[in-house]
Write an enzyme that holds these catalytic residues in place. Sequence first.
Site, PDB file in Angstrom:
ATOM      1  N   GLU A  17      63.071 -21.901  27.211  1.00  0.00           N
ATOM      2  CA  GLU A  17      62.278 -22.876  26.001  1.00  0.00           C
ATOM      3  C   GLU A  17      62.487 -22.311  24.692  1.00  0.00           C
ATOM      4  O   GLU A  17      62.285 -21.409  24.464  1.00  0.00           O
ATOM      5  CB  GLU A  17      60.739 -22.796  26.349  1.00  0.00           C
ATOM      6  CG  GLU A  17      59.975 -23.735  25.310  1.00  0.00           C
ATOM      7  CD  GLU A  17      58.517 -23.988  25.843  1.00  0.00           C
ATOM      8  OE1 GLU A  17      58.316 -24.108  26.985  1.00  0.00           O
ATOM      9  OE2 GLU A  17      57.642 -23.661  24.971  1.00  0.00           O
ATOM     10  N   TYR A  49      57.817 -29.925  21.134  1.00  0.00           N
ATOM     11  CA  TYR A  49      57.724 -31.043  20.205  1.00  0.00           C
ATOM     12  C   TYR A  49      56.509 -30.724  19.101  1.00  0.00           C
ATOM     13  O   TYR A  49      55.452 -30.457  19.787  1.00  0.00           O
ATOM     14  CB  TYR A  49      57.238 -32.281  21.146  1.00  0.00           C
ATOM     15  CG  TYR A  49      57.363 -33.580  20.548  1.00  0.00           C
ATOM     16  CD1 TYR A  49      58.332 -34.177  20.847  1.00  0.00           C
ATOM     17  CD2 TYR A  49      56.169 -34.085  20.050  1.00  0.00           C
ATOM     18  CE1 TYR A  49      58.492 -35.657  20.090  1.00  0.00           C
ATOM     19  CE2 TYR A  49      56.118 -35.433  19.432  1.00  0.00           C
ATOM     20  CZ  TYR A  49      57.289 -36.163  19.522  1.00  0.00           C
ATOM     21  OH  TYR A  49      57.350 -37.255  18.940  1.00  0.00           O
ATOM     22  N   TYR A 143      48.378 -25.040  34.558  1.00  0.00           N
ATOM     23  CA  TYR A 143      47.528 -23.819  33.952  1.00  0.00           C
ATOM     24  C   TYR A 143      46.810 -22.938  35.032  1.00  0.00           C
ATOM     25  O   TYR A 143      46.090 -23.363  35.602  1.00  0.00           O
ATOM     26  CB  TYR A 143      46.470 -24.043  32.792  1.00  0.00           C
ATOM     27  CG  TYR A 143      47.054 -25.216  31.963  1.00  0.00           C
ATOM     28  CD1 TYR A 143      47.505 -24.659  30.648  1.00  0.00           C
ATOM     29  CD2 TYR A 143      47.157 -26.666  32.394  1.00  0.00           C
ATOM     30  CE1 TYR A 143      48.007 -25.550  29.759  1.00  0.00           C
ATOM     31  CE2 TYR A 143      47.892 -27.559  31.232  1.00  0.00           C
ATOM     32  CZ  TYR A 143      48.315 -26.810  29.913  1.00  0.00           C
ATOM     33  OH  TYR A 143      48.805 -27.581  28.943  1.00  0.00           O
ATOM     34  N   HIS A 147      43.161 -24.854  32.377  1.00  0.00           N
ATOM     35  CA  HIS A 147      43.080 -25.283  31.083  1.00  0.00           C
ATOM     36  C   HIS A 147      41.852 -24.826  30.030  1.00  0.00           C
ATOM     37  O   HIS A 147      40.832 -24.876  30.422  1.00  0.00           O
ATOM     38  CB  HIS A 147      43.586 -26.828  30.680  1.00  0.00           C
ATOM     39  CG  HIS A 147      43.977 -27.398  29.562  1.00  0.00           C
ATOM     40  ND1 HIS A 147      42.937 -28.075  28.869  1.00  0.00           N
ATOM     41  CD2 HIS A 147      44.781 -27.279  28.629  1.00  0.00           C
ATOM     42  CE1 HIS A 147      43.537 -28.111  27.529  1.00  0.00           C
ATOM     43  NE2 HIS A 147      44.580 -27.782  27.449  1.00  0.00           N
ATOM     44  N   GLN A 174      51.773 -22.668  32.136  1.00  0.00           N
ATOM     45  CA  GLN A 174      51.400 -22.123  30.934  1.00  0.00           C
ATOM     46  C   GLN A 174      51.960 -20.455  31.194  1.00  0.00           C
ATOM     47  O   GLN A 174      51.958 -20.303  32.396  1.00  0.00           O
ATOM     48  CB  GLN A 174      49.992 -22.027  30.743  1.00  0.00           C
ATOM     49  CG  GLN A 174      49.320 -21.184  29.435  1.00  0.00           C
ATOM     50  CD  GLN A 174      49.772 -21.813  28.323  1.00  0.00           C
ATOM     51  OE1 GLN A 174      50.840 -21.659  27.976  1.00  0.00           O
ATOM     52  NE2 GLN A 174      49.004 -22.545  27.552  1.00  0.00           N
TER      53      GLN A 174
HETATM   54  P1  FAD Z   1      46.490 -32.787  30.185  1.00  0.00           P
HETATM   55  O1  FAD Z   1      46.987 -32.621  31.315  1.00  0.00           O
HETATM   56  O2  FAD Z   1      46.032 -34.205  29.725  1.00  0.00           O
HETATM   57  O3  FAD Z   1      44.980 -32.057  30.112  1.00  0.00           O
HETATM   58  C1  FAD Z   1      44.366 -31.607  29.059  1.00  0.00           C
HETATM   59  C2  FAD Z   1      42.910 -31.274  29.378  1.00  0.00           C
HETATM   60  O4  FAD Z   1      42.331 -32.592  29.844  1.00  0.00           O
HETATM   61  C3  FAD Z   1      42.654 -30.458  30.724  1.00  0.00           C
HETATM   62  O5  FAD Z   1      41.648 -29.619  30.274  1.00  0.00           O
HETATM   63  C4  FAD Z   1      42.417 -31.342  31.628  1.00  0.00           C
HETATM   64  O6  FAD Z   1      41.762 -30.586  32.776  1.00  0.00           O
HETATM   65  C5  FAD Z   1      41.656 -32.574  31.152  1.00  0.00           C
HETATM   66  N1  FAD Z   1      41.958 -33.866  31.767  1.00  0.00           N
HETATM   67  C6  FAD Z   1      42.882 -34.412  32.260  1.00  0.00           C
HETATM   68  N2  FAD Z   1      42.781 -35.387  32.812  1.00  0.00           N
HETATM   69  C7  FAD Z   1      41.393 -35.820  32.810  1.00  0.00           C
HETATM   70  C8  FAD Z   1      40.627 -36.858  33.188  1.00  0.00           C
HETATM   71  N3  FAD Z   1      40.978 -37.718  33.739  1.00  0.00           N
HETATM   72  N4  FAD Z   1      39.204 -36.527  32.809  1.00  0.00           N
HETATM   73  C9  FAD Z   1      38.851 -35.652  32.257  1.00  0.00           C
HETATM   74  N5  FAD Z   1      39.475 -34.473  31.883  1.00  0.00           N
HETATM   75  C10 FAD Z   1      40.631 -34.537  32.188  1.00  0.00           C
HETATM   76  N6  FAD Z   1      51.828 -28.617  22.940  1.00  0.00           N
HETATM   77  C11 FAD Z   1      52.708 -29.216  21.852  1.00  0.00           C
HETATM   78  O7  FAD Z   1      52.073 -29.593  20.852  1.00  0.00           O
HETATM   79  N7  FAD Z   1      54.157 -29.326  22.043  1.00  0.00           N
HETATM   80  C12 FAD Z   1      54.820 -28.831  23.037  1.00  0.00           C
HETATM   81  O8  FAD Z   1      56.003 -28.920  23.024  1.00  0.00           O
HETATM   82  C13 FAD Z   1      54.117 -28.160  24.234  1.00  0.00           C
HETATM   83  N8  FAD Z   1      54.706 -27.562  25.169  1.00  0.00           N
HETATM   84  C14 FAD Z   1      54.018 -27.127  26.322  1.00  0.00           C
HETATM   85  C15 FAD Z   1      54.929 -26.595  27.370  1.00  0.00           C
HETATM   86  C16 FAD Z   1      54.107 -26.231  28.336  1.00  0.00           C
HETATM   87  C17 FAD Z   1      54.854 -25.661  29.685  1.00  0.00           C
HETATM   88  C18 FAD Z   1      52.781 -25.988  28.371  1.00  0.00           C
HETATM   89  C19 FAD Z   1      52.004 -25.402  29.472  1.00  0.00           C
HETATM   90  C20 FAD Z   1      51.840 -26.461  27.304  1.00  0.00           C
HETATM   91  C21 FAD Z   1      52.656 -27.084  26.345  1.00  0.00           C
HETATM   92  N9  FAD Z   1      51.942 -27.419  25.031  1.00  0.00           N
HETATM   93  C22 FAD Z   1      52.619 -27.807  23.939  1.00  0.00           C
HETATM   94  C23 FAD Z   1      50.524 -27.405  24.894  1.00  0.00           C
HETATM   95  C24 FAD Z   1      49.652 -28.419  25.608  1.00  0.00           C
HETATM   96  O9  FAD Z   1      50.067 -29.553  24.651  1.00  0.00           O
HETATM   97  C25 FAD Z   1      48.132 -28.020  25.419  1.00  0.00           C
HETATM   98  O10 FAD Z   1      48.047 -27.265  26.499  1.00  0.00           O
HETATM   99  C26 FAD Z   1      47.312 -29.463  25.599  1.00  0.00           C
HETATM  100  O11 FAD Z   1      46.128 -28.908  25.333  1.00  0.00           O
HETATM  101  C27 FAD Z   1      47.267 -29.638  26.931  1.00  0.00           C
HETATM  102  O12 FAD Z   1      48.159 -30.759  27.419  1.00  0.00           O
HETATM  103  P2  FAD Z   1      48.585 -31.237  28.818  1.00  0.00           P
HETATM  104  O13 FAD Z   1      49.692 -31.920  28.841  1.00  0.00           O
HETATM  105  O14 FAD Z   1      48.372 -30.013  29.805  1.00  0.00           O
HETATM  106  O15 FAD Z   1      47.146 -32.077  29.026  1.00  0.00           O
END
Ligand code: FAD
Length: 302
Positions: A17, A49, A143, A147, A174
């Site tokens: 990455e 991003y 995670y 998370h 993560q």
């Molecule tokens: P989600 O999957 O939407 O989850 C976020 C939270 O919402 C979790 O606590 C989940 O349990 C909760 N949730 C999900 N669905 C529901 C629902 N239906 N009802 C209630 N709660 C719900 N960030 C950046 O800005 N740029 C990057 O390039 C970037 N790259 C990353 C790469 C990896 C491999 C990882 C692990 C993280 C990266 N991140 C990046 C960080 C990421 O954007 C954050 O961790 C963010 O807080 C959560 O993103 P997610 O896509 O996992 O969110």
Amino acid sequence: MILRDLFREKHCVFSFEIFPPKTTSSIQTVTDTLAKLRDLRPDYISITYGAGGSDNTHRTLALCRMVKENGVEPLAHLTCMGCEEEDLLPVLAEMKELGIANVLALRGDRREGVTPSRTFRYAADLVRFLRRDPFFHVAAACYPEGHVECESFEADIGHLKQKVEAGVDFLNTQLFFDNEDFFRFRDRLAKEGVTVPVAAGIMPLVKMGNVSRVIAMAGVKIPAKLSRMLAKYADDEAALKEAGIAYATDQISDLIAGGVRGIHLYIMNNAEIARRISANVGEMLRHANADPAVPGGQEVLP
Ligand code: FAD
């Protein structure tokens, strides 16, 4: 190349990455880094991003294009925090134009001053949106320790399951420092019937300056043996670098032995670290991928 197919073919996929440079003067550095990474023959390189704004989009897609020009498949990260469809459609159009089909669909971190999106509350909404266009192939984040925002690990697993069902080809974790967390998490997903491959995100801790920032951001725990290492070498950058490489190598070797489907190295644009770790684990990866059986176990793709 469609990354889903790579996971079908290989027992253990190996990837890096990187992040886009902030200034145009850093372009030469990233060009050199990419040439060095290409020689390590990763299966793909993912590109982060930045939070919000067309400039960030531009930098991510420009770096994706450079990765592609180096003959390596890019996985473009894309966040949807604060976005509506009309914000994302031009980004997807540009991706198509550049031939970038593999996307890591993310919600992005909450930021002050950003109005929550009406359309994209969670990453699962972005996964559904991307999957409306058959051009795109979608991965997502997960995670092993839960998370940071979620009220419970159980709830997080439930949300992850929904996200996968929305159309995710594979998951990327993560960073974590205790492999037992990963193995427990993987077993739990299998019990829940989540069958997509899970690549393990590994970050070598090689600079003291990165440590507290990374840990605070990721919300992950530090096992006692890593704490001892950090305390011992806090004042000696060269020794910390060696110890950090050794720790990450040890983690990866144990993960490969445990049948992990992918190793994703968070290299912080450091080609030297990527080279050292690739050299350490190359033979183990070769051995894992020499098995003629179709990648099996609970993580076989449908
Ligand atoms: P989600 O999957 O939407 O989850 C976020 C939270 O919402 C979790 O606590 C989940 O349990 C909760 N949730 C999900 N669905 C529901 C629902 N239906 N009802 C209630 N709660 C719900 N960030 C950046 O800005 N740029 C990057 O390039 C970037 N790259 C990353 C790469 C990896 C491999 C990882 C692990 C993280 C990266 N991140 C990046 C960080 C990421 O954007 C954050 O961790 C963010 O807080 C959560 O993103 P997610 O896509 O996992 O969110």
